[in-house]
Design a protein around this motif. Structure first.
Motif, mmCIF file in Angstrom:
data_model
loop_
_atom_site.group_PDB
_atom_site.id
_atom_site.type_symbol
_atom_site.label_atom_id
_atom_site.label_comp_id
_atom_site.label_asym_id
_atom_site.label_seq_id
_atom_site.Cartn_x
_atom_site.Cartn_y
_atom_site.Cartn_z
ATOM 1 N N VAL A 74 -34.110 68.966 9.592
ATOM 2 C CA VAL A 74 -33.751 67.670 10.172
ATOM 3 C C VAL A 74 -34.557 66.563 9.503
ATOM 4 O O VAL A 74 -35.770 66.689 9.283
ATOM 5 N N THR A 78 -27.246 67.238 15.552
ATOM 6 C CA THR A 78 -27.450 68.102 14.388
ATOM 7 C C THR A 78 -27.661 69.551 14.802
ATOM 8 O O THR A 78 -27.198 70.484 14.131
ATOM 9 N N GLN A 82 -19.518 70.328 13.245
ATOM 10 C CA GLN A 82 -20.171 70.192 11.950
ATOM 11 C C GLN A 82 -19.342 69.325 10.997
ATOM 12 O O GLN A 82 -19.903 68.512 10.259
ATOM 13 N N GLU A 94 -19.791 65.733 11.932
ATOM 14 C CA GLU A 94 -21.090 65.251 11.493
ATOM 15 C C GLU A 94 -21.090 64.962 10.005
ATOM 16 O O GLU A 94 -21.639 63.940 9.557
#
Length: 279
Positions: A167, A193, A272, A275
């Motif tokens: 991250v 995340t 995902q 994102e």
């Protein structure tokens, strides 16, 4: 005048990207067929040994339904506990420094190496009728939850940990500089995340809990309609010479696990992709 560059061929691209080719695909497919597909096919065929009517009767028998219900409910509770505590443990292991951190990190994988029947013996001696700490969980659903939480602990931790390491801390620092508190930073920056990894770990923990036997065989008590899980019911059916009924309940349990894992995987993949598109 120099000639224009020749575009790489598909074979060159495959070599660069590490593709194994038809031989590797064939070997992988053969191995999966032998180890996974054929046993599952044999189990499905065995579940219809008494015909379709026998299959339906086996999975709708009151005790069978009760064991499946207990198994699913307890597994859901265990998965939720793992989501909360597993994410917290992963956060501590990644973001905090403390004495004995390496030892704690190694302990996370202990349930993978320890025979599950040993876990059941330890839990029974700790929470059984002669509990040294005065906590009696033998033959109760909380006892099942504790046992299953122990054997499924690593799944969420090991799923979240590598993602948390990657991250971007600069985004968190920027949010903090703008006045966001820790909870807001976690909820709006970190959690999106981590969500795919958390869901994946929760699905694995749920699936493992569905089929677990060794860790609950002693502390669970095997009380029909109360603490008898599906794996114990299946063993009981084998012992009384009803293999078709045992196979039928096994197929039902397998279907629940497969549908759950498939749905979670689809959800995590969509999250995902969203994102990646947002980036």
């Amino acid at each position: 005048m120099p000639s224009p560059p020749v575009p790489p061929t598909r074979k060159k691209i495959a070599r660069v990207t590490g593709a194994v080719g038809p031989l590797g695909i064939g070997i992988a497919t053969l191995w999966l067929s032998i180890i996974v597909v054929l046993p599952l096919a044999a189990l499905t065929v065995a579940s219809f040994g008494d015909g379709i009517g026998g299959f339906v009767d086996a999975i709708t028998a009151p005790v069978a339904v009760a064991s499946l219900r207990v198994t699913v409910v307890v597994s859901v509770v265990v998965a939720v506990i793992n989501v909360i505590m597993g994410t917290l443990i992963a956060w501590v292991l990644v973001r905090d420094e403390f004495p004995g951190k390496r030892a704690v990190n190694a302990l996370i994988d202990l349930p993978f190496a320890l025979p599950t029947i040993v876990a059941s013996i330890v839990l029974l001696s700790l929470y059984g009728p002669e509990s040294p700490i005065g906590v009696h969980l033998n033959a109760t659903q909380p006892g099942l939850i504790v046992a299953l939480a122990f054997v499924t602990l690593p799944f969420v931790v090991r799923s979240v940990q590598p993602v948390l390491i990657e991250v971007d801390r600069e985004v968190e620092e920027a949010a903090a500089s703008l006045g966001a508190d820790n909870w807001t930073i976690f909820r709006t920056v970190v959690l999106p995340t981590l969500t795919p990894a958390i869901i994946s770990g929760a699905g694995l923990a749920f699936a493992r809990a569905l089929g677990e036997y060794g860790s609950v065989v002693l502390i669970g008590g095997n009380i029909p309609r109360e603490t008898q899980v599906a794996s114990q019911y299946i063993q009981q059916q084998i012992e009384i010479d009803r293999p078709a009924a045992a196979a039928a309940v096994s197929v039902a349990l397998l279907a629940i696990a497969f549908v759950t894992l498939f749905a979670l995987r689809v959800f995590a993949s969509r999250g995902q992709r969203r994102e990646e598109q947002a980036e």
